[in-house]
Design a protein around this motif. Structure first.
Motif, mmCIF file in Angstrom:
data_model
loop_
_atom_site.group_PDB
_atom_site.id
_atom_site.type_symbol
_atom_site.label_atom_id
_atom_site.label_comp_id
_atom_site.label_asym_id
_atom_site.label_seq_id
_atom_site.Cartn_x
_atom_site.Cartn_y
_atom_site.Cartn_z
ATOM 1 N N LYS A 108 0.796 -1.283 -0.332
ATOM 2 C CA LYS A 108 0.255 -0.046 0.318
ATOM 3 C C LYS A 108 0.865 1.354 0.405
ATOM 4 O O LYS A 108 1.672 1.357 0.688
ATOM 5 C CB LYS A 108 -0.991 -0.062 0.855
ATOM 6 N N GLN A 148 0.497 8.658 -2.575
ATOM 7 C CA GLN A 148 -1.263 8.254 -3.700
ATOM 8 C C GLN A 148 -1.961 9.659 -3.878
ATOM 9 O O GLN A 148 -1.824 9.234 -4.969
ATOM 10 C CB GLN A 148 -1.994 8.144 -2.748
ATOM 11 N N GLU A 184 -3.686 3.110 -4.778
ATOM 12 C CA GLU A 184 -3.077 2.934 -3.830
ATOM 13 C C GLU A 184 -2.537 2.025 -3.425
ATOM 14 O O GLU A 184 -1.971 2.098 -2.322
ATOM 15 C CB GLU A 184 -5.235 2.344 -3.057
ATOM 16 N N GLU A 185 -2.492 0.915 -4.347
ATOM 17 C CA GLU A 185 -1.540 -0.297 -4.222
ATOM 18 C C GLU A 185 -0.399 -0.634 -4.949
ATOM 19 O O GLU A 185 -1.494 -0.778 -6.414
ATOM 20 C CB GLU A 185 -1.998 -1.447 -3.390
#
Length: 245
Positions: free
Chosen positions: A211, A217, A224-225
């Motif tokens: 993450k 972000q 997000e990941e």
């Protein structure tokens, strides 16, 4: 998500610089690569001058280990690009201000090396591409540096995985290096280890999920990941990121 397959393996003359060479392919992605095992004891500095894919001045004042790492990495890059473009011409890969490879304009790529192995992967269709190769650290080293690499929640996750701690920490370290290499062209700055955090470790299928921090972000337009895959090669590990456009 996919895993590299060995398209071609060559056992080379052990008296030469490279003793093994693998051609790698990530199916259905347009990502290919080359990996070699190199022999430091067979390296001579004049080899840098004789390679059409190396700019000797980039490592002219470096120690012998760094010189052969550079040569082997550029060799792998050159071979991977030749496969990508179906050509026998040589490709020079320059070096940016933070040491990152400078690829042809249409190419995304990444280079890595351990003590004995070098690898490069390339693509014309990847959004992010990063690879890292590391020797598996000793248990003593892993215990000494664990808090520099892993956050408390990451160490807690690793403690539940059925692999020796030094293997797990080596994988975590390498995975974060692969992530940083992959996203560097978009962020163009050096990152701390805490801007990504592992939240899934799938030992059965050889991948990890990470993450991004809230700050990262924002820079990455809300992503997000990210997924990192890995494989073992003798006493080293390779981790890699591939996100397609």
């Amino acid at each position: 998500m996919g895993h590299f397959i060995i398209l071609l393996e060559s056992q080379l003359d052990t008296s030469t610089l490279f003793s093994q060479e693998f051609s790698l392919l990530l199916p259905n992605t347009g990502v290919n690569g080359t990996m070699v095992r190199y022999c430091v004891e067979h390296f001579e500095p004049h080899m840098l001058e004789e390679c059409p894919y190396v700019e000797p001045h980039l490592v002219f004042n470096s120690v012998k280990q760094r010189q052969i790492e550079h040569l082997a990495g550029r060799y792998c890059s050159n071979r991977a690009l030749q496969t990508l473009f179906n050509t026998e011409r040589s490709f020079l890969i320059g070096k940016g201000r933070h040491g990152q490879p400078l690829w042809p304009s249409s190419v995304v790529g990444s280079i890595a090396h351990s003590q004995d192995w070098a690898v490069a992967i390339v693509s014309q269709h990847a959004k992010w591409l990063g690879i890292d190769c590391e020797d598996i650290m000793t248990m003593e080293t892993a215990q000494q540096i664990s808090t520099m690499i892993a956050q408390p929640n990451e160490l807690s996750l690793l403690s539940k995985c059925d692999l020796p701690f030094n293997y797990l920490l080596s994988l975590l370290f390498s995975a974060k290096e692969s992530i940083y290499k992959a996203i560097y062209p978009q962020i163009e700055k050096i990152l701390d280890f805490n801007v990504v955090s592992i939240n899934k470790f799938d030992l059965e299928n050889n991948f990890m999920k990470f993450k991004f921090s809230v700050e990262l972000q924002k820079i990455l337009n809300g992503v997000e990941e990210i997924t990192v895959s890995y494989f073992f090669v003798e006493d080293s590990i390779c981790t890699y990121v591939h996100e397609l456009n």
